[in-house]
Motif scaffolding. Structure first.
Motif, PDB file in Angstrom:
ATOM      1  N   ALA A  85      -4.263  56.968 -41.492  1.00 46.46           N
ATOM      2  CA  ALA A  85      -5.089  56.073 -41.041  1.00 46.46           C
ATOM      3  C   ALA A  85      -6.512  56.187 -41.663  1.00 46.46           C
ATOM      4  O   ALA A  85      -7.016  57.114 -42.050  1.00 46.46           O
ATOM      5  N   GLU A  86      -7.183  54.955 -41.938  1.00 51.14           N
ATOM      6  CA  GLU A  86      -8.618  54.968 -42.802  1.00 51.14           C
ATOM      7  C   GLU A  86      -9.575  55.872 -41.505  1.00 51.14           C
ATOM      8  O   GLU A  86      -9.591  55.629 -40.329  1.00 51.14           O
ATOM      9  N   LYS A  87     -10.118  56.755 -42.361  1.00 54.49           N
ATOM     10  CA  LYS A  87     -10.881  57.617 -41.383  1.00 54.49           C
ATOM     11  C   LYS A  87     -12.389  57.166 -41.601  1.00 54.49           C
ATOM     12  O   LYS A  87     -12.972  56.525 -42.451  1.00 54.49           O
ATOM     13  N   THR A  88     -13.089  57.427 -40.344  1.00 53.82           N
ATOM     14  CA  THR A  88     -14.613  57.049 -40.444  1.00 53.82           C
ATOM     15  C   THR A  88     -15.303  58.060 -41.337  1.00 53.82           C
ATOM     16  O   THR A  88     -14.724  59.280 -41.396  1.00 53.82           O
ATOM     17  N   LEU A  89     -16.549  57.923 -41.590  1.00 53.13           N
ATOM     18  CA  LEU A  89     -17.194  58.855 -42.306  1.00 53.13           C
ATOM     19  C   LEU A  89     -17.383  60.346 -41.582  1.00 53.13           C
ATOM     20  O   LEU A  89     -17.415  61.397 -42.252  1.00 53.13           O
ATOM     21  N   GLY A  90     -17.506  60.196 -40.201  1.00 55.90           N
ATOM     22  CA  GLY A  90     -17.661  61.538 -39.410  1.00 55.90           C
ATOM     23  C   GLY A  90     -16.440  62.044 -39.398  1.00 55.90           C
ATOM     24  O   GLY A  90     -16.296  63.474 -39.574  1.00 55.90           O
ATOM     25  N   GLN A  91     -15.402  61.582 -39.104  1.00 58.21           N
ATOM     26  CA  GLN A  91     -13.991  62.187 -39.270  1.00 58.21           C
ATOM     27  C   GLN A  91     -13.599  62.719 -40.734  1.00 58.21           C
ATOM     28  O   GLN A  91     -13.144  64.117 -40.810  1.00 58.21           O
ATOM     29  N   ARG A  92     -14.210  62.155 -41.781  1.00 57.15           N
ATOM     30  CA  ARG A  92     -14.065  62.515 -42.969  1.00 57.15           C
ATOM     31  C   ARG A  92     -14.865  63.983 -43.263  1.00 57.15           C
ATOM     32  O   ARG A  92     -14.438  64.874 -43.827  1.00 57.15           O
ATOM     33  N   MET A  93     -15.999  63.752 -42.908  1.00 57.70           N
ATOM     34  CA  MET A  93     -16.740  64.796 -43.017  1.00 57.70           C
ATOM     35  C   MET A  93     -16.392  66.103 -42.326  1.00 57.70           C
ATOM     36  O   MET A  93     -16.505  67.295 -43.115  1.00 57.70           O
ATOM     37  N   LEU A  94     -15.608  65.941 -41.014  1.00 60.05           N
ATOM     38  CA  LEU A  94     -15.155  67.109 -40.348  1.00 60.05           C
ATOM     39  C   LEU A  94     -13.902  68.020 -41.248  1.00 60.05           C
ATOM     40  O   LEU A  94     -13.859  69.040 -41.066  1.00 60.05           O
ATOM     41  N   VAL A  95     -13.177  67.083 -41.982  1.00 57.96           N
ATOM     42  CA  VAL A  95     -11.737  67.725 -42.526  1.00 57.96           C
ATOM     43  C   VAL A  95     -12.093  67.718 -44.146  1.00 57.96           C
ATOM     44  O   VAL A  95     -11.472  68.576 -44.680  1.00 57.96           O
ATOM     45  N   GLU A  96     -12.763  66.592 -44.760  1.00 63.37           N
ATOM     46  CA  GLU A  96     -12.542  66.529 -46.292  1.00 63.37           C
ATOM     47  C   GLU A  96     -13.810  67.179 -47.079  1.00 63.37           C
ATOM     48  O   GLU A  96     -14.647  66.471 -47.444  1.00 63.37           O
ATOM     49  N   HIS A  97     -13.743  68.630 -46.960  1.00 62.21           N
ATOM     50  CA  HIS A  97     -14.660  69.372 -47.494  1.00 62.21           C
ATOM     51  C   HIS A  97     -14.080  70.644 -48.321  1.00 62.21           C
ATOM     52  O   HIS A  97     -12.649  70.439 -48.344  1.00 62.21           O
ATOM     53  N   THR A 203     -26.298  60.301 -43.731  1.00 59.14           N
ATOM     54  CA  THR A 203     -26.405  59.300 -44.617  1.00 59.14           C
ATOM     55  C   THR A 203     -27.649  58.880 -44.911  1.00 59.14           C
ATOM     56  O   THR A 203     -28.212  58.335 -45.966  1.00 59.14           O
ATOM     57  N   GLY A 204     -28.510  58.777 -43.815  1.00 62.80           N
ATOM     58  CA  GLY A 204     -29.961  58.305 -44.138  1.00 62.80           C
ATOM     59  C   GLY A 204     -30.877  59.063 -44.700  1.00 62.80           C
ATOM     60  O   GLY A 204     -31.522  58.878 -45.444  1.00 62.80           O
ATOM     61  N   LEU A 205     -30.541  60.432 -44.632  1.00 63.06           N
ATOM     62  CA  LEU A 205     -31.312  61.618 -45.405  1.00 63.06           C
ATOM     63  C   LEU A 205     -31.059  61.539 -46.940  1.00 63.06           C
ATOM     64  O   LEU A 205     -31.936  61.481 -47.565  1.00 63.06           O
ATOM     65  N   ILE A 206     -29.751  61.457 -46.967  1.00 61.67           N
ATOM     66  CA  ILE A 206     -29.475  61.106 -48.448  1.00 61.67           C
ATOM     67  C   ILE A 206     -30.009  60.197 -49.125  1.00 61.67           C
ATOM     68  O   ILE A 206     -30.501  60.208 -50.302  1.00 61.67           O
ATOM     69  N   ALA A 207     -30.015  58.865 -48.273  1.00 59.64           N
ATOM     70  CA  ALA A 207     -30.820  57.873 -48.958  1.00 59.64           C
ATOM     71  C   ALA A 207     -32.134  58.100 -49.357  1.00 59.64           C
ATOM     72  O   ALA A 207     -32.823  57.488 -50.235  1.00 59.64           O
ATOM     73  N   ARG A 208     -32.798  58.591 -48.230  1.00 55.64           N
ATOM     74  CA  ARG A 208     -34.153  58.972 -48.532  1.00 55.64           C
ATOM     75  C   ARG A 208     -34.558  59.816 -49.745  1.00 55.64           C
ATOM     76  O   ARG A 208     -35.573  59.930 -50.606  1.00 55.64           O
ATOM     77  N   LEU A 236     -20.899  63.913 -50.638  1.00 53.88           N
ATOM     78  CA  LEU A 236     -22.114  64.402 -50.305  1.00 53.88           C
ATOM     79  C   LEU A 236     -22.318  64.882 -48.803  1.00 53.88           C
ATOM     80  O   LEU A 236     -22.912  65.867 -48.500  1.00 53.88           O
ATOM     81  N   VAL A 237     -21.979  63.763 -47.813  1.00 52.31           N
ATOM     82  CA  VAL A 237     -22.042  64.248 -46.357  1.00 52.31           C
ATOM     83  C   VAL A 237     -21.040  65.349 -45.991  1.00 52.31           C
ATOM     84  O   VAL A 237     -21.662  66.306 -45.319  1.00 52.31           O
ATOM     85  N   SER A 238     -20.024  65.205 -46.451  1.00 53.18           N
ATOM     86  CA  SER A 238     -19.278  66.588 -46.285  1.00 53.18           C
ATOM     87  C   SER A 238     -19.514  67.836 -46.727  1.00 53.18           C
ATOM     88  O   SER A 238     -19.421  68.796 -46.165  1.00 53.18           O
ATOM     89  N   MET A 239     -20.132  67.872 -47.915  1.00 55.39           N
ATOM     90  CA  MET A 239     -20.572  68.970 -48.590  1.00 55.39           C
ATOM     91  C   MET A 239     -22.046  69.569 -47.726  1.00 55.39           C
ATOM     92  O   MET A 239     -21.894  70.710 -47.431  1.00 55.39           O
ATOM     93  N   VAL A 240     -22.859  68.831 -47.332  1.00 55.00           N
ATOM     94  CA  VAL A 240     -23.930  69.067 -46.446  1.00 55.00           C
ATOM     95  C   VAL A 240     -23.820  69.725 -45.346  1.00 55.00           C
ATOM     96  O   VAL A 240     -23.969  70.538 -44.736  1.00 55.00           O
ATOM     97  N   PHE A 241     -22.528  68.962 -44.736  1.00 54.34           N
ATOM     98  CA  PHE A 241     -21.885  69.309 -43.245  1.00 54.34           C
ATOM     99  C   PHE A 241     -21.196  70.862 -43.427  1.00 54.34           C
ATOM    100  O   PHE A 241     -21.511  71.852 -42.684  1.00 54.34           O
ATOM    101  N   GLN A 242     -20.618  71.200 -44.616  1.00 58.72           N
ATOM    102  CA  GLN A 242     -19.931  72.215 -44.915  1.00 58.72           C
ATOM    103  C   GLN A 242     -20.929  73.166 -44.952  1.00 58.72           C
ATOM    104  O   GLN A 242     -20.819  74.377 -44.439  1.00 58.72           O
ATOM    105  N   LEU A 243     -21.933  73.157 -45.831  1.00 60.19           N
ATOM    106  CA  LEU A 243     -23.024  73.976 -46.150  1.00 60.19           C
ATOM    107  C   LEU A 243     -23.684  74.453 -44.738  1.00 60.19           C
ATOM    108  O   LEU A 243     -24.189  75.350 -44.562  1.00 60.19           O
TER     109      LEU A 243
END
Length: 408
Positions: A85-97, A203-208, A236-243
């Motif tokens: 199933a298509e994942k939301t960005l939050g779900q992808r962040m948790l697993v796709e790093h 997402t907002g922080l990366i945009a800034r 990018l979001v997943s990488m920052v989450f992992q770090l």
């Protein structure tokens, strides 16, 4: 799937969380690999040091969240969809790093991140870490009794990684709160809610940072290029989450576990006070003796795999017990003895192979500076509660819930 069910296997529960080392020793007597139930799920634990090193580089042990979901669904008698199933960005962040991916995707991600996460950048952080340590210890100076985890061990790496990433100071407490909440969230709904909030913020922080580049890791990740390749938005979001999670929780618990080991071995504490040149070796012994990263991330066997004389069938869950490998008597002399003069090297506290922790030098530096400064500042450091009152939390990391100390 193996013929044994979760009900038939040894259940690893409260005893394992409280003190896994006797459990590891008992399981190791049967062999370097054990089939157990962890949180009710049949799991293969790789316990031996040699076997752990081999497993961490075995391409047949794959890190694939979608495959793991299909295996879990099959065990539960549920038909998993052929297309995830298509994942939301939050779900992808948790697993796709990177911790959950294999080559070639892992190779691509690591190559891009390495361009931003350099040794030079880590070394340049030393003065900033020293200032943060001093500020935090100033706040502890007159408290007498304090939870050193809450007041020192957690704020230090949170501040360091937040500043390194580029999180504004005003947002750092909320940023750390998300990380803490994710590690203790039990219900999937709660975890996903927290993940969505965190993903929206990132997402907002990366945009800034795109609009206003700065001298920080997020800007470096945005600008990282390998010919025409670069990180996508969700990467990018997943990488920052992992770090954040990998660099924050593990370092905080390494400091806490190391301090407790010293307090439980007063002769080692006295030796370190008398000879500060032992400090770097002490950090290595903290890592070996009671490392915070206790278990590897989950792997699934792509085919039958022989490990340590045991044949693990295809589509089985495997965890490398890094904590067990670091106490393997076949690799370390008298492994249950805490000895800061032990010849360093050989432990797997930061993993091995392609998934070896990129932030290991930063974690070592923070732990060394934190413990050294604590010893410099306080002549008296002692437990404020009986050792048996201390409680642990454990998922992939293992650390104390609190560490009340008397300082003077």
């Amino acid at each position: 799937m193996s013929e044994e069910t979760a009900q038939e296997l040894e259940q690893l529960g409260e005893e394992f969380v409280r003190d896994p080392y006797p459990v590891y020793a008992r399981l190791r007597e049967r062999g370097p690999v054990a089939h157990v139930a962890l949180a009710g799920t049949p799991m293969w634990l790789v316990l031996g040091h040699e076997e752990a090193r081999a497993a961490l580089t075995d391409a047949r042990l794959v890190k694939d969240p979608d495959r793991a979901t299909r295996v879990a669904a099959a065990r539960a008698g549920v038909e998993a969809p052929e297309e995830p199933a298509e994942k939301t960005l939050g779900q992808r962040m948790l697993v796709e790093h990177m911790l959950n991916t294999d080559p070639p995707h892992h190779t691509r991600l690591r190559k891009l991140v390495t361009k931003a996460f350099t040794v030079r950048q880590i070394q340049a952080l030393r003065p900033r870490i020293e200032r943060t340590v001093t500020r935090l210890l100033d706040d502890l100076a007159d408290q007498g009794e304090v939870d050193v985890l809450k007041a020192f061990a957690f704020p230090l790496p949170l501040t360091v990684i937040s500043e390194m990433i580029g999180v504004p100071e005003a947002d750092q407490a909320e940023f750390g709160g998300w990380s803490n909440a994710l590690t203790v969230a039990v219900q999937p709904e709660e975890m996903h809610r927290i993940a969505e909030e965190m993903a929206a913020y990132l997402t907002g922080l990366i945009a800034r940072k795109r609009a206003e580049p700065a001298d920080d890791l997020i800007t470096g990740l945005i600008q990282a290029r390998d010919e025409e390749d670069r990180l996508t938005e969700h990467e990018l979001v997943s990488m920052v989450f992992q770090l954040l999670v990998a660099g924050y929780e593990t370092t905080a618990h390494l400091i806490g576990n190391g301090l407790l080991a010293l307090l439980r071995h007063p002769e080692q504490l006295a030796a370190l006070r008398a000879d500060r040149s032992l400090l770097a070796g002490a950090v290595e012994e903290f890592s070996r003796y009671d490392n915070s990263l206790h278990l590897s991330t989950l792997s699934v066997t792509a085919e039958p795999v022989e490990v340590g004389g045991a044949v693990i069938p295809a589509d089985e869950f495997v965890l490398v017990a890094l904590g067990a490998a670091n106490r393997d008597p076949g690799r370390f002399t008298d492994p249950d003895r805490f000895d800061i003069r032990r010849r360093p090297g050989g432990h797997l506290a930061f993993g091995h192979g392609i998934h070896h922790c990129m932030g290991a030098p930063l974690s070592r530096m923070q732990t060394e500076l934190a413990v050294g400064a604590l010893l410099d500042r306080f002549d008296r450091i002692e437990l404020a509660v009986a050792p048996e009152e201390l409680r642990y939390e454990m998922n992939l990391t293992r650390g104390l819930e609190s560490l009340p100390l008397r300082l003077g």
